[in-house]
Design a protein around this motif. Structure first.
Motif, PDB file in Angstrom:
ATOM      1  N   PRO A 278      -0.214  11.263  -2.332  1.00  0.00           N
ATOM      2  CA  PRO A 278       0.442  12.114  -1.326  1.00  0.00           C
ATOM      3  C   PRO A 278       0.364  11.589   0.106  1.00  0.00           C
ATOM      4  O   PRO A 278       1.383  11.579   0.809  1.00  0.00           O
ATOM      5  N   VAL A 279      -0.795  11.134   0.552  1.00  0.00           N
ATOM      6  CA  VAL A 279      -0.911  10.692   1.946  1.00  0.00           C
ATOM      7  C   VAL A 279      -0.119   9.404   2.189  1.00  0.00           C
ATOM      8  O   VAL A 279       0.538   9.258   3.221  1.00  0.00           O
ATOM      9  N   ILE A 280      -0.128   8.486   1.234  1.00  0.00           N
ATOM     10  CA  ILE A 280       0.612   7.227   1.397  1.00  0.00           C
ATOM     11  C   ILE A 280       2.113   7.490   1.326  1.00  0.00           C
ATOM     12  O   ILE A 280       2.887   6.992   2.162  1.00  0.00           O
ATOM     13  N   VAL A 281       2.536   8.273   0.344  1.00  0.00           N
ATOM     14  CA  VAL A 281       3.962   8.572   0.186  1.00  0.00           C
ATOM     15  C   VAL A 281       4.490   9.299   1.420  1.00  0.00           C
ATOM     16  O   VAL A 281       5.575   8.999   1.908  1.00  0.00           O
ATOM     17  N   LYS A 282       3.725  10.240   1.949  1.00  0.00           N
ATOM     18  CA  LYS A 282       4.176  10.971   3.136  1.00  0.00           C
ATOM     19  C   LYS A 282       4.336  10.028   4.328  1.00  0.00           C
ATOM     20  O   LYS A 282       5.332  10.080   5.057  1.00  0.00           O
ATOM     21  N   LYS A 283       3.362   9.170   4.538  1.00  0.00           N
ATOM     22  CA  LYS A 283       3.427   8.217   5.659  1.00  0.00           C
ATOM     23  C   LYS A 283       4.657   7.316   5.522  1.00  0.00           C
ATOM     24  O   LYS A 283       5.382   7.083   6.493  1.00  0.00           O
ATOM     25  N   LEU A 284       4.894   6.800   4.307  1.00  0.00           N
ATOM     26  CA  LEU A 284       6.050   5.929   4.075  1.00  0.00           C
ATOM     27  C   LEU A 284       7.363   6.692   4.270  1.00  0.00           C
ATOM     28  O   LEU A 284       8.309   6.175   4.877  1.00  0.00           O
ATOM     29  N   ALA A 285       7.425   7.908   3.764  1.00  0.00           N
ATOM     30  CA  ALA A 285       8.651   8.700   3.876  1.00  0.00           C
ATOM     31  C   ALA A 285       8.962   9.027   5.329  1.00  0.00           C
ATOM     32  O   ALA A 285      10.124   8.982   5.752  1.00  0.00           O
ATOM     33  N   MET A 286       7.937   9.325   6.097  1.00  0.00           N
ATOM     34  CA  MET A 286       8.142   9.686   7.500  1.00  0.00           C
ATOM     35  C   MET A 286       8.626   8.501   8.340  1.00  0.00           C
ATOM     36  O   MET A 286       9.287   8.693   9.361  1.00  0.00           O
ATOM     37  N   LYS A 287       8.332   7.281   7.905  1.00  0.00           N
ATOM     38  CA  LYS A 287       8.798   6.095   8.621  1.00  0.00           C
ATOM     39  C   LYS A 287      10.318   5.926   8.507  1.00  0.00           C
ATOM     40  O   LYS A 287      10.922   5.227   9.313  1.00  0.00           O
ATOM     41  N   LYS A 288      10.899   6.509   7.484  1.00  0.00           N
ATOM     42  CA  LYS A 288      12.361   6.466   7.245  1.00  0.00           C
ATOM     43  C   LYS A 288      12.898   5.039   7.146  1.00  0.00           C
ATOM     44  O   LYS A 288      14.050   4.785   7.481  1.00  0.00           O
ATOM     45  N   GLN A 289      12.085   4.103   6.678  1.00  0.00           N
ATOM     46  CA  GLN A 289      12.587   2.741   6.515  1.00  0.00           C
ATOM     47  C   GLN A 289      12.954   2.435   5.067  1.00  0.00           C
ATOM     48  O   GLN A 289      13.510   1.382   4.785  1.00  0.00           O
ATOM     49  N   TYR A 290      12.666   3.373   4.170  1.00  0.00           N
ATOM     50  CA  TYR A 290      12.997   3.196   2.749  1.00  0.00           C
ATOM     51  C   TYR A 290      13.987   4.269   2.324  1.00  0.00           C
ATOM     52  O   TYR A 290      13.906   5.413   2.756  1.00  0.00           O
ATOM     53  N   HIS A 291      14.898   3.882   1.445  1.00  0.00           N
ATOM     54  CA  HIS A 291      15.827   4.847   0.864  1.00  0.00           C
ATOM     55  C   HIS A 291      15.127   5.715  -0.173  1.00  0.00           C
ATOM     56  O   HIS A 291      15.580   6.826  -0.459  1.00  0.00           O
ATOM     57  N   GLY A 292      14.056   5.198  -0.749  1.00  0.00           N
ATOM     58  CA  GLY A 292      13.311   5.940  -1.753  1.00  0.00           C
ATOM     59  C   GLY A 292      11.992   5.267  -2.057  1.00  0.00           C
ATOM     60  O   GLY A 292      11.743   4.125  -1.645  1.00  0.00           O
ATOM     61  N   ILE A 293      11.159   6.000  -2.771  1.00  0.00           N
ATOM     62  CA  ILE A 293       9.806   5.544  -3.112  1.00  0.00           C
ATOM     63  C   ILE A 293       9.587   5.802  -4.597  1.00  0.00           C
ATOM     64  O   ILE A 293       9.977   6.860  -5.109  1.00  0.00           O
ATOM     65  N   VAL A 294       8.968   4.849  -5.280  1.00  0.00           N
ATOM     66  CA  VAL A 294       8.592   5.042  -6.682  1.00  0.00           C
ATOM     67  C   VAL A 294       7.073   5.064  -6.764  1.00  0.00           C
ATOM     68  O   VAL A 294       6.409   4.120  -6.324  1.00  0.00           O
ATOM     69  N   CYS A 295       6.528   6.148  -7.316  1.00  0.00           N
ATOM     70  CA  CYS A 295       5.076   6.253  -7.540  1.00  0.00           C
ATOM     71  C   CYS A 295       4.766   5.843  -8.970  1.00  0.00           C
ATOM     72  O   CYS A 295       5.389   6.346  -9.913  1.00  0.00           O
ATOM     73  N   LEU A 296       3.811   4.942  -9.129  1.00  0.00           N
ATOM     74  CA  LEU A 296       3.455   4.429 -10.449  1.00  0.00           C
ATOM     75  C   LEU A 296       1.941   4.470 -10.617  1.00  0.00           C
ATOM     76  O   LEU A 296       1.208   3.887  -9.829  1.00  0.00           O
ATOM     77  N   GLY A 297       1.494   5.186 -11.628  1.00  0.00           N
ATOM     78  CA  GLY A 297       0.062   5.309 -11.861  1.00  0.00           C
ATOM     79  C   GLY A 297      -0.202   5.862 -13.247  1.00  0.00           C
ATOM     80  O   GLY A 297       0.724   6.207 -13.989  1.00  0.00           O
ATOM     81  N   ALA A 298      -1.477   5.951 -13.577  1.00  0.00           N
ATOM     82  CA  ALA A 298      -1.876   6.478 -14.887  1.00  0.00           C
ATOM     83  C   ALA A 298      -3.191   7.235 -14.748  1.00  0.00           C
ATOM     84  O   ALA A 298      -4.191   6.673 -14.314  1.00  0.00           O
ATOM     85  N   VAL A 299      -3.136   8.522 -15.107  1.00  0.00           N
ATOM     86  CA  VAL A 299      -4.330   9.347 -15.139  1.00  0.00           C
ATOM     87  C   VAL A 299      -4.550   9.715 -16.604  1.00  0.00           C
ATOM     88  O   VAL A 299      -3.683  10.326 -17.231  1.00  0.00           O
ATOM     89  N   ILE A 300      -5.678   9.303 -17.144  1.00  0.00           N
ATOM     90  CA  ILE A 300      -5.978   9.517 -18.559  1.00  0.00           C
ATOM     91  C   ILE A 300      -7.111  10.536 -18.661  1.00  0.00           C
ATOM     92  O   ILE A 300      -8.147  10.375 -18.023  1.00  0.00           O
ATOM     93  N   ARG A 301      -6.883  11.565 -19.460  1.00  0.00           N
ATOM     94  CA  ARG A 301      -7.849  12.656 -19.584  1.00  0.00           C
ATOM     95  C   ARG A 301      -9.203  12.133 -20.057  1.00  0.00           C
ATOM     96  O   ARG A 301      -9.287  11.290 -20.927  1.00  0.00           O
ATOM     97  N   GLY A 302     -10.242  12.665 -19.452  1.00  0.00           N
ATOM     98  CA  GLY A 302     -11.609  12.347 -19.870  1.00  0.00           C
ATOM     99  C   GLY A 302     -12.281  13.610 -20.363  1.00  0.00           C
ATOM    100  O   GLY A 302     -11.627  14.586 -20.720  1.00  0.00           O
ATOM    101  N   ALA A 303     -13.597  13.614 -20.333  1.00  0.00           N
ATOM    102  CA  ALA A 303     -14.359  14.745 -20.849  1.00  0.00           C
ATOM    103  C   ALA A 303     -14.609  15.840 -19.809  1.00  0.00           C
ATOM    104  O   ALA A 303     -15.182  16.866 -20.122  1.00  0.00           O
ATOM    105  N   THR A 304     -14.156  15.618 -18.571  1.00  0.00           N
ATOM    106  CA  THR A 304     -14.387  16.599 -17.506  1.00  0.00           C
ATOM    107  C   THR A 304     -13.050  17.096 -16.958  1.00  0.00           C
ATOM    108  O   THR A 304     -12.001  16.491 -17.219  1.00  0.00           O
ATOM    109  N   PRO A 305     -13.055  18.147 -16.154  1.00  0.00           N
ATOM    110  CA  PRO A 305     -11.803  18.660 -15.585  1.00  0.00           C
ATOM    111  C   PRO A 305     -11.217  17.787 -14.470  1.00  0.00           C
ATOM    112  O   PRO A 305     -10.176  18.122 -13.918  1.00  0.00           O
TER     113      PRO A 305
END
Length: 157
Positions: free
Chosen positions: A63-90
């Protein structure tokens, strides 16, 4: 069915500037998502010079990186790529939920479209399947959705 005016996104990436934001956490999965997204965009006409990859620690930082990039208005769009894999905790639930909410909120606030390529899986096997094996490559899907959204937004007055 009667003929109605239809607005659709043309899948042509020529002339666009796109930021890719990729988490380092689970990078052996995320690298495949990045590869898929880049390949898709290049095959649809974007110049490699118009792609910028930002590496971040994990999904919680989207969120903080995407917001900073979006506010710069130098990109037509942003792609977020990541992987969160469930573990034994919440922990999984908090990270996935906050990243998702923050990304969506930024897109709505700034009007900059964001492709959502954040895998949220129960197992490592599910993540592997979504990064280029049985279930396709969700990086490709996120880039495709972003491109189509950009081109539809250009037609909305």
């Amino acid at each position: 069915m009667p003929h109605i005016k239809t607005i659709e996104g043309i899948l042509d990436a020529k002339g666009l500037k796109i930021a890719l934001v990729a988490s380092r956490f689970n990078d052996f999965i995320v690298d495949k998502l990045v590869g898929g997204a880049v390949d898709y965009l290049v095959r649809h006409g974007i110049s490699q010079e118009d792609l910028t990859l930002y590496k971040i620690p994990g999904a919680f930082e989207f969120p903080v990186i995407v917001k900073k990039l979006a506010m710069k208005k130098q990109y037509h769009g942003i792609v977020c790529l990541g992987a969160v894999i469930r573990g034994a905790t919440p922990h999984f639930d908090f990270v996935a939920s906050e990243a998702t909410k923050g990304i969506a909120q930024t897109s709505l606030e700034t009007g900059i479209p964001v492709g959502f390529g954040l895998l949220t899986t129960d197992t490592l096997e599910q993540a592997i399947e979504r990064a280029g094996s049985k279930a396709g490559n969700k990086g490709v899907e996120a880039a495709a959705a972003l491109l189509e959204t950009i081109r539809v937004l250009e037609q909305v007055d």
